[in-house]
Motif scaffolding. Structure first.
Motif: not given
Ligand code: ADP
Ligand code: MG
Length: 700
Positions: A84-86, A150-168
């Motif tokens: 949820l946060k990291d 994919q842009r929607v997926a990026i927003i979903r990944a981003l919206i929680t302000s995580p510290k790391v985003i993994l992209c496969d």
């Protein structure tokens, strides 16, 4: 300090050819910013590495620390918090919820964090504007192009302000232009956070990466630093967790599983309604047993006899014989009863089974039953369905509906019709005189009986009957003289005298006396007396056909209830089993959704509650419908039963009170249904709980 520290991480898979290492002694550290690309041939272990970082796969050995915390053995709660946060993940094939709208997809992680709709909408709007997607806010994801998804997926990944985003392989399914577009976005994001990116596209990797790690056969073979990014102190953010988003998926499932759910509702309604009706039968039949007994004019008539032993002269043997009970015995046995009259049995002359004709047709298989005050009988009036109770004349009789059927007529057109009955009794009167030991005589009659009324009786085991007036017949017999005997004995003897003076074991006594109840109120205590006498095996016995019918009916009802009880349990388990299986199959069908939700930070219990709430809704709707349907069936069945067995309200569902609890039945059935469906849903889901997230999320 690095954000990720990997120390000799290995991942071993067991295969047919033995152990296989997807990763072998990988030692790496990642700073908290920058775009790190992981490259290598297919099968080199890139996805495995990301899965381990994401926490959905456990390393077989080695140490893995995120912000100095071991993340290889996280509890459900910590795992959820981590996601949820990291950390967030972007997949090659997006893993969005295709049936939900763009906005619903991107606010999902925020809902899980318990943020208000207002805040989540604002944030969503901000990102949608930034990514030029606002024209798609309420569009269903299914209808979007790959680049848009994919842009929607990026927003979903981003919206929680995580510290790391993994992209496969985030650009693996996109064309050149869209790929550039996505990489630019990721590069921009990597100014503030760590992006770990797996790709096959050398051009993109070279252009955008700060660092390139190459894997081969699960081992790091090169680690190239292209651009050093500075360290960023990680801020501590507090996160809450909320299940508010569950409704979104319950609704979605209900919509998608419409047919399945309709099927479950049908089977539940069927199951619940049969449970209600069974209980209705159970409680209604208790009351109807009394009604059953009362809907029978014959309750007012019984007969009593006594068994005596007779010694055989000059023999140790004795034999048992029924005799007419003496006045003393009768008085002693029945002293507690006021409302009854004991009279001689007149069957010797007035047969219960006479020869009868109706319109020149012989009528068989019926019985003549005496009543004490047929014309005055209020009780008979209650049971009349046609005609009236007639007068106190020998020729005025009442018949039951079964008798009308024997005549093949209707209740109404039989009134005032005549039945002829006749009989004759041959008598050998013992004189005690040696020369002429017997005087022969004969009593014959032929009466035209007028049918005054028809009564509707409880038809269980009931037989065709004609009710006649006992006093009228008694009077008739008292004026019918036995000519031969009177002349020869020089004293006038009538039929009644003959019966009354007969010895207790003489056939003329019919070995019994008639008992008439003069009030319907004493039937219950009278029947108890009959039962006691039978239980005691007393030599004095009372025979009552109505009592026998009541006993058989009781046995029938109780064995039927037992059978019904078994069926109720089977119906109940069956219904819940169906529900459980249906939600299990939905769960299995949607395993991937569960895996995505887990990666977004959803907790197990929330995912289970999606399926549970779907079931609860099904149960609730089914309960409402089953109440309506069982009420309707109760009315229909009761009217059928009343028409064919003359038993009113055999099924009475105890809606208002059950086991002395107001609305107890409904409460009990609902409670048990909810509890059972919870068990039947959770147990199989618990067994399936350990689905492999990495298997579900593998893009291939
Ligand atoms: P990449 O993403 O680099 O293509 P993966 O990390 O997906 O490679 O896989 C690395 C190796 O591990 C592959 O040879 C793959 O077949 C194997 N592998 C992955 N998952 C499993 C598994 N569950 N069981 C057995 N082998 C697996
Ligand atoms: Mg891969």
């Amino acid at each position: 300090m690095p954000i990720f520290l990997l120390d000799k991480i290995s991942k071993k898979y067991k295969t047919h050819e033995g152990d296989f290492f997807a990763l072998k002694d990988v030692t790496l550290s990642f700073n908290s910013k920058g775009l790190v690309s992981i490259v290598g041939k297919s099968g080199s272990g890139k996805s495995t590495l990301l899965n381990i970082l994401l926490g959905i796969e456990r390393p077989s050995s080695g140490k893995l620390r995120f912000n100095n915390e071991d993340i290889t053995k996280l509890s459900d709660k910590k795992f959820s918090k981590y996601h949820l946060k990291d950390i967030s993940m972007i997949f090659q094939h997006y893993n969005l919820f295709e049936e939900l709208s763009v906005k619903e997809n991107i606010i999902l992680p925020l809902l899980m964090r318990g943020e208000s709709r207002n805040d989540t909408n604002k944030k969503a709007q901000k990102y949608l504007d930034e990514f030029s997607l606002n024209y798609l806010t309420n569009q269903i994801v299914k209808l979007l192009s790959g680049g848009e998804k994919q842009r929607v997926a990026i927003i979903r990944a981003l919206i929680t302000s995580p510290k790391v985003i993994l992209c496969d392989e985030p650009t693996g399914a996109l064309d050149e232009e869209n790929s550039q577009n996505i990489m630019q976005i990721l590069a921009k994001l990597s100014k503030d956070i760590l992006i770990i990116h797996v790709s096959h596209n050398k051009k993109l990797v070279q252009k955008y990466s700060d660092r390139i790690i190459t894997l081969k056969d699960g081992q790091v073979i090169s680690d190239e630093l292209i651009n050093k990014s500075e360290n960023l102190e990680t801020k501590l953010v507090k996160t809450k967790y909320s299940s508010k988003w569950v409704g979104l998926f319950t609704k979605l499932n209900l919509k998608q599983n419409l047919k399945k759910n309709l099927f479950s509702i049908c089977s539940c309604v069927f199951g619940f309604a049969s449970i209600f009706l069974s209980f209705g039968f159970y409680s209604g039949s208790q009351v109807s047993q009394d009604n059953a007994l009362k809907n029978n004019l014959e309750v007012l008539h019984a007969s009593a006899s006594e068994t005596t032993f007779f010694e055989i002269e000059n023999s140790p043997l004795s034999y048992e014989k029924s005799v007419r009970p003496s006045l003393d015995t009768i008085e002693k046995q029945l002293e507690d009863f006021d409302n009854l009259v004991v009279e001689p049995d007149l069957s010797y002359f007035f047969s219960p089974y006479p020869y009868a004709t109706y319109e020149n047709r012989v009528i068989e298989n019926f019985q003549m039953i005496p009543l004490y005050d047929i014309a005055l009988n209020d009780y008979g009036k209650d049971l009349l369905v046609s005609g009236n109770v007639g007068t106190e004349l020998l020729t005025d009789v009442i018949v039951n509906e079964e008798f009308v059927k024997v005549l093949r007529r209707n209740n109404d057109d039989i009134i005032d019709d005549y039945i002829n009955i006749s009989n004759s009794t041959l008598i050998s009167y013992p004189t005690g005189d040696y020369d002429e030991p017997f005087i022969k005589d004969e009593y014959s009659y032929s009466f035209d009986l007028r049918i005054c009324g028809v009564v509707k009786e409880f038809s269980f085991l009931n037989t065709p009957k004609i009710y006649y007036s006992y006093p009228a017949v008694k009077k008739e017999l008292s004026v019918s003289y036995l000519e031969n005997i009177s002349t020869q004995t020089h004293k006038p003897i009538n039929c009644l005298d003959y019966i009354e003076n007969a010895k207790e074991d003489d056939v003329a006594s019919n070995y019994s006396v008639d008992i008439f109840l003069t009030s319907i109120d004493s039937t219950n205590s009278f029947f108890n007396k009959i039962k006691d006498l039978k239980d005691e095996n007393s030599s004095f016995q009372i025979e009552s056909k109505a009592y026998e019918i009541q006993q058989s009916y009781k046995t029938f009802i109780s064995s039927f209830s037992t059978t019904l009880f078994v069926f109720v349990i089977i119906a109940f388990l069956g219904v819940n089993f169906i529900l459980g299986m249906i939600s299990l199959s939905t769960f299995i069908e949607n395993k991937k959704s569960s895996a995505i939700l887990t990666c977004l930070g959803a907790r197990h219990y929330s995912i289970q509650s999606i399926y549970l709430s779907e079931n609860y809704i099904v149960i609730f709707i089914s309960l409402v419908f089953s109440v309506l349907i069982s009420m309707l069936s109760q009315t229909i069945l009761n009217s059928i039963i009343e028409n064919s067995f003359s038993l009113s309200n055999l099924i009475t569902i105890p809606w208002l009170s059950f086991l002395n609890i107001p609305f107890g039945l409904l409460a009990l059935v609902s409670l048990v249904a909810f509890v059972f469906s919870t068990i039947f849903t959770l147990v199989p889901m618990f067994i399936y709980r350990h689905i492999s997230l990495s298997d579900e999320l593998r893009d291939e």
